[in-house]
Write a protein that holds these residues in place. Structure first.
Motif, PDB file in Angstrom:
ATOM      1  N   UNK A   1      21.459 -15.318 -19.787  1.00  0.00           N
ATOM      2  CA  UNK A   1      21.668 -14.355 -18.699  1.00  0.00           C
ATOM      3  C   UNK A   1      23.133 -14.330 -18.276  1.00  0.00           C
ATOM      4  N   UNK A   2      23.734 -15.490 -18.124  1.00  0.00           N
ATOM      5  CA  UNK A   2      25.135 -15.556 -17.692  1.00  0.00           C
ATOM      6  C   UNK A   2      26.071 -15.023 -18.765  1.00  0.00           C
ATOM      7  N   UNK A   3      25.811 -15.364 -20.015  1.00  0.00           N
ATOM      8  CA  UNK A   3      26.638 -14.874 -21.116  1.00  0.00           C
ATOM      9  C   UNK A   3      26.588 -13.357 -21.191  1.00  0.00           C
TER      10      UNK A   3
ATOM     11  N   UNK B   1      18.033  -9.092 -16.415  1.00  0.00           N
ATOM     12  CA  UNK B   1      18.929 -10.171 -15.988  1.00  0.00           C
ATOM     13  C   UNK B   1      18.184 -11.127 -15.047  1.00  0.00           C
ATOM     14  N   UNK B   2      17.461 -10.563 -14.115  1.00  0.00           N
ATOM     15  CA  UNK B   2      16.743 -11.379 -13.143  1.00  0.00           C
ATOM     16  C   UNK B   2      15.514 -12.044 -13.760  1.00  0.00           C
ATOM     17  N   UNK B   3      14.866 -11.371 -14.715  1.00  0.00           N
ATOM     18  CA  UNK B   3      13.743 -12.013 -15.405  1.00  0.00           C
ATOM     19  C   UNK B   3      14.216 -13.216 -16.213  1.00  0.00           C
ATOM     20  N   UNK B   4      15.386 -13.121 -16.836  1.00  0.00           N
ATOM     21  CA  UNK B   4      15.945 -14.276 -17.542  1.00  0.00           C
ATOM     22  C   UNK B   4      16.194 -15.424 -16.562  1.00  0.00           C
ATOM     23  N   UNK B   5      16.664 -15.099 -15.379  1.00  0.00           N
ATOM     24  CA  UNK B   5      16.897 -16.130 -14.364  1.00  0.00           C
ATOM     25  C   UNK B   5      15.582 -16.715 -13.848  1.00  0.00           C
ATOM     26  N   UNK B   6      14.547 -15.900 -13.739  1.00  0.00           N
ATOM     27  CA  UNK B   6      13.242 -16.414 -13.320  1.00  0.00           C
ATOM     28  C   UNK B   6      12.693 -17.368 -14.375  1.00  0.00           C
ATOM     29  N   UNK B   7      12.806 -16.991 -15.633  1.00  0.00           N
ATOM     30  CA  UNK B   7      12.352 -17.877 -16.714  1.00  0.00           C
ATOM     31  C   UNK B   7      13.131 -19.191 -16.674  1.00  0.00           C
ATOM     32  N   UNK B   8      14.439 -19.081 -16.477  1.00  0.00           N
ATOM     33  CA  UNK B   8      15.264 -20.286 -16.366  1.00  0.00           C
ATOM     34  C   UNK B   8      14.854 -21.157 -15.202  1.00  0.00           C
TER      35      UNK B   8
ATOM     36  N   UNK C   1      23.864  -5.871 -16.501  1.00  0.00           N
ATOM     37  CA  UNK C   1      24.381  -5.712 -15.145  1.00  0.00           C
ATOM     38  C   UNK C   1      23.451  -6.471 -14.201  1.00  0.00           C
ATOM     39  N   UNK C   2      23.997  -6.890 -13.085  1.00  0.00           N
ATOM     40  CA  UNK C   2      23.179  -7.638 -12.124  1.00  0.00           C
ATOM     41  C   UNK C   2      22.103  -6.770 -11.489  1.00  0.00           C
ATOM     42  N   UNK C   3      22.190  -5.477 -11.679  1.00  0.00           N
ATOM     43  CA  UNK C   3      21.166  -4.578 -11.153  1.00  0.00           C
ATOM     44  C   UNK C   3      20.019  -4.359 -12.139  1.00  0.00           C
ATOM     45  N   UNK C   4      20.119  -4.941 -13.336  1.00  0.00           N
ATOM     46  CA  UNK C   4      19.058  -4.783 -14.325  1.00  0.00           C
ATOM     47  C   UNK C   4      17.989  -5.862 -14.150  1.00  0.00           C
ATOM     48  N   UNK C   5      16.741  -5.443 -14.244  1.00  0.00           N
ATOM     49  CA  UNK C   5      15.639  -6.384 -14.069  1.00  0.00           C
ATOM     50  C   UNK C   5      15.649  -7.481 -15.124  1.00  0.00           C
TER      51      UNK C   5
END
Length: 79
Positions: free
Chosen positions: A16-18, A32-39, A26-30
Motif C-alpha cells: 500500500x505504501x509503495x 489503498x485502504x483495503x490493503x491497510x485493513x488487511x495489513x 491515491x489515498x482516496x481509493x478504496x
C-alpha cells in the motif's frame, strides 16, 4: 499461523505504501485502504499471539482508521 498472518500484514502495508508513493494509488481509493485493513488485521493477530500489546494497539487503530476511510468514501460517492 501467526507468522503467516504477520507476513501477510507486513506485505500488505508495504505494498500500500509503495503504490501510494509511486502514485499508482491515491489515498482516496478504496483499494489503498483495503490493503491497510488487511495489513492491520494480519499484524494485529500476530502481535496478539505474541502478546505484543503496543503493536496490537497501533495496528488496531490503523485498521479502524482505514475502515473509517472506506466508509467515508463509500458514503461520499452515494451522495
Amino acid at each position: 499461523m501467526a507468522a503467516i498472518l504477520g507476513w501477510t500484514g507486513t506485505i500488505s502495508y508495504l505494498l500500500a505504501y509503495l503504490l501510494l508513493s509511486l502514485n499508482k494509488l491515491k489515498s482516496s481509493q478504496k483499494i489503498y485502504h483495503f490493503l491497510n485493513i488487511i495489513g492491520a488485521v494480519g499484524l494485529t493477530m500476530n502481535a496478539f499471539f505474541f502478546r505484543d500489546y503496543p503493536n496490537v494497539a497501533v495496528n488496531l487503530a490503523w485498521g479502524i482508521i482505514a475502515l473509517s476511510a472506506v466508509i467515508f468514501f463509500t458514503k461520499q460517492k452515494q451522495n
